[in-house]
Design a protein around this motif. Structure first.
Motif, mmCIF file in Angstrom:
data_model
loop_
_atom_site.group_PDB
_atom_site.id
_atom_site.type_symbol
_atom_site.label_atom_id
_atom_site.label_comp_id
_atom_site.label_asym_id
_atom_site.label_seq_id
_atom_site.Cartn_x
_atom_site.Cartn_y
_atom_site.Cartn_z
ATOM 1 N N GLY A 166 122.368 22.680 49.367
ATOM 2 C CA GLY A 166 122.723 23.505 48.215
ATOM 3 C C GLY A 166 121.537 24.312 47.764
ATOM 4 N N GLY A 167 121.776 25.173 46.775
ATOM 5 C CA GLY A 167 120.678 25.964 46.226
ATOM 6 C C GLY A 167 121.149 27.342 45.802
ATOM 7 N N PRO A 168 120.294 28.060 45.106
ATOM 8 C CA PRO A 168 120.679 29.374 44.595
ATOM 9 C C PRO A 168 120.946 30.387 45.712
ATOM 10 C CG PRO A 168 118.681 28.559 43.502
ATOM 11 C CD PRO A 168 118.953 27.656 44.660
ATOM 12 N N VAL A 169 121.604 31.467 45.344
ATOM 13 C CA VAL A 169 121.915 32.546 46.292
ATOM 14 C C VAL A 169 120.622 33.109 46.882
ATOM 15 C CG1 VAL A 169 122.893 34.865 46.524
ATOM 16 C CG2 VAL A 169 123.999 33.179 45.044
ATOM 17 N N GLY A 170 120.599 33.263 48.203
ATOM 18 C CA GLY A 170 119.487 33.954 48.843
ATOM 19 C C GLY A 170 118.246 33.124 49.057
ATOM 20 N N SER A 171 118.318 31.810 48.810
ATOM 21 C CA SER A 171 117.104 30.997 48.949
ATOM 22 C C SER A 171 116.834 30.614 50.400
ATOM 23 C CB SER A 171 117.209 29.743 48.080
ATOM 24 O OG SER A 171 118.290 28.938 48.495
ATOM 25 N N GLY A 172 117.831 30.823 51.266
ATOM 26 C CA GLY A 172 117.618 30.527 52.683
ATOM 27 C C GLY A 172 118.365 29.305 53.187
ATOM 28 N N LYS A 173 119.495 28.981 52.531
ATOM 29 C CA LYS A 173 120.281 27.832 52.984
ATOM 30 C C LYS A 173 120.815 28.069 54.397
ATOM 31 C CE LYS A 173 123.079 28.165 49.506
ATOM 32 N NZ LYS A 173 122.311 29.226 48.860
ATOM 33 N N THR A 174 121.444 29.225 54.587
ATOM 34 C CA THR A 174 122.048 29.496 55.895
ATOM 35 C C THR A 174 120.966 29.602 56.964
ATOM 36 O OG1 THR A 174 123.763 30.726 54.733
ATOM 37 C CG2 THR A 174 123.678 30.969 57.110
ATOM 38 N N ALA A 175 119.841 30.249 56.618
ATOM 39 C CA ALA A 175 118.754 30.375 57.591
ATOM 40 C C ALA A 175 118.192 29.001 57.938
ATOM 41 C CB ALA A 175 117.658 31.264 57.017
ATOM 42 N N THR A 176 118.112 28.107 56.958
ATOM 43 C CA THR A 176 117.616 26.755 57.218
ATOM 44 C C THR A 176 118.577 25.991 58.121
ATOM 45 O OG1 THR A 176 116.492 26.713 55.069
ATOM 46 C CG2 THR A 176 116.898 24.589 56.125
ATOM 47 N N VAL A 177 119.875 26.105 57.805
ATOM 48 C CA VAL A 177 120.878 25.428 58.632
ATOM 49 C C VAL A 177 120.829 25.970 60.062
ATOM 50 C CG1 VAL A 177 123.369 25.219 59.007
ATOM 51 C CG2 VAL A 177 122.404 24.765 56.741
ATOM 52 N N ALA A 178 120.708 27.298 60.185
ATOM 53 C CA ALA A 178 120.652 27.906 61.523
ATOM 54 C C ALA A 178 119.427 27.405 62.286
ATOM 55 C CB ALA A 178 120.611 29.431 61.401
ATOM 56 N N ALA A 179 118.273 27.357 61.606
ATOM 57 C CA ALA A 179 117.043 26.912 62.277
ATOM 58 C C ALA A 179 117.139 25.441 62.663
ATOM 59 C CB ALA A 179 115.847 27.147 61.354
ATOM 60 N N PHE B 84 127.999 34.500 60.007
ATOM 61 C CA PHE B 84 126.581 34.674 60.355
ATOM 62 C C PHE B 84 126.162 33.648 61.404
ATOM 63 C CE2 PHE B 84 122.204 33.277 59.778
ATOM 64 C CZ PHE B 84 121.506 34.459 59.931
ATOM 65 N N LEU B 85 126.541 32.391 61.159
ATOM 66 C CA LEU B 85 126.134 31.324 62.084
ATOM 67 C C LEU B 85 126.752 31.537 63.465
ATOM 68 C CD1 LEU B 85 126.360 28.253 59.685
ATOM 69 C CD2 LEU B 85 124.283 29.310 60.568
ATOM 70 N N ARG B 86 128.005 32.025 63.471
ATOM 71 C CA ARG B 86 128.649 32.269 64.769
ATOM 72 C C ARG B 86 127.965 33.431 65.487
ATOM 73 N NH1 ARG B 86 133.752 31.792 61.737
ATOM 74 N NH2 ARG B 86 134.368 29.618 61.862
ATOM 75 N N ARG B 87 127.645 34.475 64.706
ATOM 76 C CA ARG B 87 126.997 35.658 65.270
ATOM 77 C C ARG B 87 125.634 35.283 65.862
ATOM 78 N NH1 ARG B 87 128.209 38.607 60.966
ATOM 79 N NH2 ARG B 87 126.147 38.388 60.060
ATOM 80 N N GLU B 88 124.920 34.429 65.146
ATOM 81 C CA GLU B 88 123.600 34.008 65.613
ATOM 82 C C GLU B 88 123.698 33.015 66.773
ATOM 83 O OE1 GLU B 88 120.234 34.713 64.045
ATOM 84 O OE2 GLU B 88 121.534 36.456 63.780
ATOM 85 N N ALA B 89 124.930 32.553 67.015
ATOM 86 C CA ALA B 89 125.189 31.654 68.151
ATOM 87 C C ALA B 89 124.312 30.411 68.100
ATOM 88 C CB ALA B 89 125.018 32.391 69.481
ATOM 89 N N VAL B 90 124.104 29.869 66.893
ATOM 90 C CA VAL B 90 123.295 28.653 66.794
ATOM 91 C C VAL B 90 124.068 27.446 67.308
ATOM 92 C CG1 VAL B 90 121.919 29.521 64.887
ATOM 93 C CG2 VAL B 90 123.984 28.206 64.401
ATOM 94 N N LEU B 91 125.383 27.540 67.271
ATOM 95 C CA LEU B 91 126.254 26.497 67.808
ATOM 96 C C LEU B 91 127.472 27.198 68.397
ATOM 97 C CD1 LEU B 91 126.418 23.857 64.890
ATOM 98 C CD2 LEU B 91 125.131 23.627 67.017
ATOM 99 N N PRO B 92 128.187 26.540 69.303
ATOM 100 C CA PRO B 92 129.451 27.111 69.770
ATOM 101 C C PRO B 92 130.407 27.283 68.579
ATOM 102 C CG PRO B 92 128.794 25.244 71.138
ATOM 103 C CD PRO B 92 127.870 25.264 69.956
ATOM 104 N N PRO B 93 131.248 28.318 68.605
ATOM 105 C CA PRO B 93 132.072 28.620 67.421
ATOM 106 C C PRO B 93 132.965 27.477 66.972
ATOM 107 C CG PRO B 93 132.650 30.011 69.313
ATOM 108 C CD PRO B 93 131.406 29.305 69.673
ATOM 109 N N GLU B 94 133.417 26.632 67.900
ATOM 110 C CA GLU B 94 134.311 25.543 67.488
ATOM 111 C C GLU B 94 133.578 24.474 66.689
ATOM 112 O OE1 GLU B 94 133.463 26.241 70.544
ATOM 113 O OE2 GLU B 94 132.902 24.445 71.684
#
Lengths: 231, 224
Positions: free
Chosen positions: A34-47, A73-83
């Motif tokens: 969790g966390g505020p908008v734009g803090s890097g949650k998705t980027a952290t999950v992707a990394a 975003f996560l699918r586009r970055e292909a960090v994991l298979p889409p399923e």
């Protein structure tokens, strides 16, 4: 990079979510971000996915304010298979879906487990919200709260349930500190004061292997859950 | 009956996933059909007498103890739009989870076992009401209230409508809600003898069409 406590003690937390399936087998460990908008949650999950996917079976659930942006975003970055990526819609209230009414998230988690068994780890990302957004213990085993340097060095001082009670506090974007006039030592001191003995880490995802402190913490959580079964 | 059980079941905070659904309100707001308190009231009145009545009949019949699987089939028959069928079953699964934790009973277990992908939500609501010791009329009340309460809350979020005015809309509809719940309950009282065809099958074609369209939107706030 500061790592406040070399060892965390996830076993001290009580599980309201049953850590076992009805047949007695262990279900995947669930960690909320969790966390505020734009803090890097998705980027952290992707990394995290990129760092851990070779040795762990991982899936991600996103809770978006608008439809499926983070999942896309996560699918586009292909960090994991889409399923392995599922999106939950939250009716403009992301905190409700992770805390007050967790039914849609539990549905998503269980469907991923059924489809992808065996899973080691499910990362559940909240939609960007405020400093009070925390996950229900009925949904996750541990929660990580992600804030960032650029939002101001007074955020740890302000506190709130996310800052003070999350199992790990991540202070992200340390690379921006010189440009926004932020004193990282003061942020660390405030974090320590707010969190007592709970751990916090500073990260810069632009650095090589910048997510390592979070990845190590996740690995410790898994190891603590399956003593002797560390991979 | 336990009046408190009815309050728990009908509470918008009952954790069964309803908060993420607008009952067609998001599409209605986007089209300009709902833009103020008066148009909110008209929308709610329309939904109450169509989708609300139909859902209440199914919920009330389930609360009488009538065959829930037959009622689930009857719900499919009364839900022509594929997108809305998916929504009803997903919400049914979510309500099933909350209801089994709240009022564990063999009826809910039986329904869950035979509809693993989720029964229609009103059927789960009715079985849950029965498990909670409520009557068919109670179940109908919960269903009709939900049929307008959800969209009204969504309108507050989508239009930044005055929440006091939106709540007053619901209060002004109270007599209508009571009447529709009574009609649904009456029909449910005949289902054991006359079968599911006696249950209301009022449809709202515009809600079906916009529900299907809304499911294909690329960007939306609500799941339906």
């Amino acid at each position: 990079m500061h790592l406040d406590h070399p060892v965390t003690l996830p076993q001290r937390h009580t599980y309201s979510a049953d850590p076992r399936h009805p047949d007695g087998s262990h279900r995947a460990l669930r960690i909320g971000f969790g966390g505020p908008v734009g803090s890097g949650k998705t980027a952290t999950v992707a990394a995290l996915c990129r760092t851990l996917r070779d040795r762990l079976s991982i899936a991600v659930v996103t809770n978006d304010i608008y439809t499926q942006e983070d999942a896309a975003f996560l699918r586009r970055e292909a960090v994991l298979p889409p399923e392995r990526i599922a999106a939950v819609e939250t009716g403009a209230c992301p905190h409700t879906a992770i805390r007050d009414d967790i039914s849609a998230n539990l549905e998503a988690v269980e469907q991923l487990e059924q489809a992808l068994e065996p899973l080691d780890l499910i990362l559940i990302e909240s939609g960007g919200d405020n400093l009070t957004a925390t996950f229900s213990r009925g949904l996750v085993d541990h929660q990580v709260f992600v804030i960032d340097v650029a939002a101001g060095d007074d955020i740890p001082r302000k506190g709130g349930p996310g800052i003070t009670t999350a199992d790990l506090l991540v202070v992200n974007k340390t690379d921006l500190a010189p440009y926004v006039g932020v004193d990282l030592d003061a942020m660390a001191a405030d974090s320590r004061r707010q969190r007592k003995d709970l751990p916090f880490v500073f990260t810069s995802l632009t650095a090589a292997d910048g997510v390592r402190p979070v990845a190590d913490w996740v690995t410790e959580c898994l190891a603590a859950r399956h003593p002797g079964a560390t991979r | 009956m336990s009046r408190t059980a009815l309050l728990i079941l009908a509470d918008g905070r009952f954790p069964a996933g309803g908060h993420a659904h607008s009952g067609g309100m998001e599409a209605a707001v986007a089209s300009g059909g709902v833009h103020d308190t008066a148009s909110l009231e008209a929308f709610c009145r329309g939904r109450l007498h169509t989708a609300g009545l139909t859902a209440a009949g199914l919920a009330a019949a389930a609360a009488t103890g009538y065959d829930a699987l037959a009622l689930d089939d009857a719900a499919d028959t009364r839900t022509p739009a594929p997108a809305l069928r998916r929504v009803a079953r997903r919400l049914g699964r979510q309500m099933m989870r909350a209801a089994r934790a709240t009022w564990p009973c063999a009826g809910l277990d039986h329904l869950a076992r035979h509809r693993p992908q989720g029964p229609h939500q009103p059927v789960v609501l009715g079985v849950a009401a029965r498990a909670a010791g409520l009557t068919a009329l109670d179940a109908a009340h919960a269903a009709v209230y939900e049929s307008v309460g959800g969209p009204a809350t969504a309108a507050v979020r989508l239009l930044s409508l005055d929440p006091f005015e939106a709540t007053a809309v619901l209060a002004r509809l109270a007599d209508d809600l009571d009447a529709v719940a009574a009609a649904a309950s009456d029909a449910a009282g005949r289902v054991a003898v006359e079968g599911v065809t006696v249950l209301p099958a009022a449809s709202a074609p515009l809600l079906d069409i916009t529900g299907e369209q809304h499911a294909a939107w690329a960007v939306r706030l609500f799941a339906s």
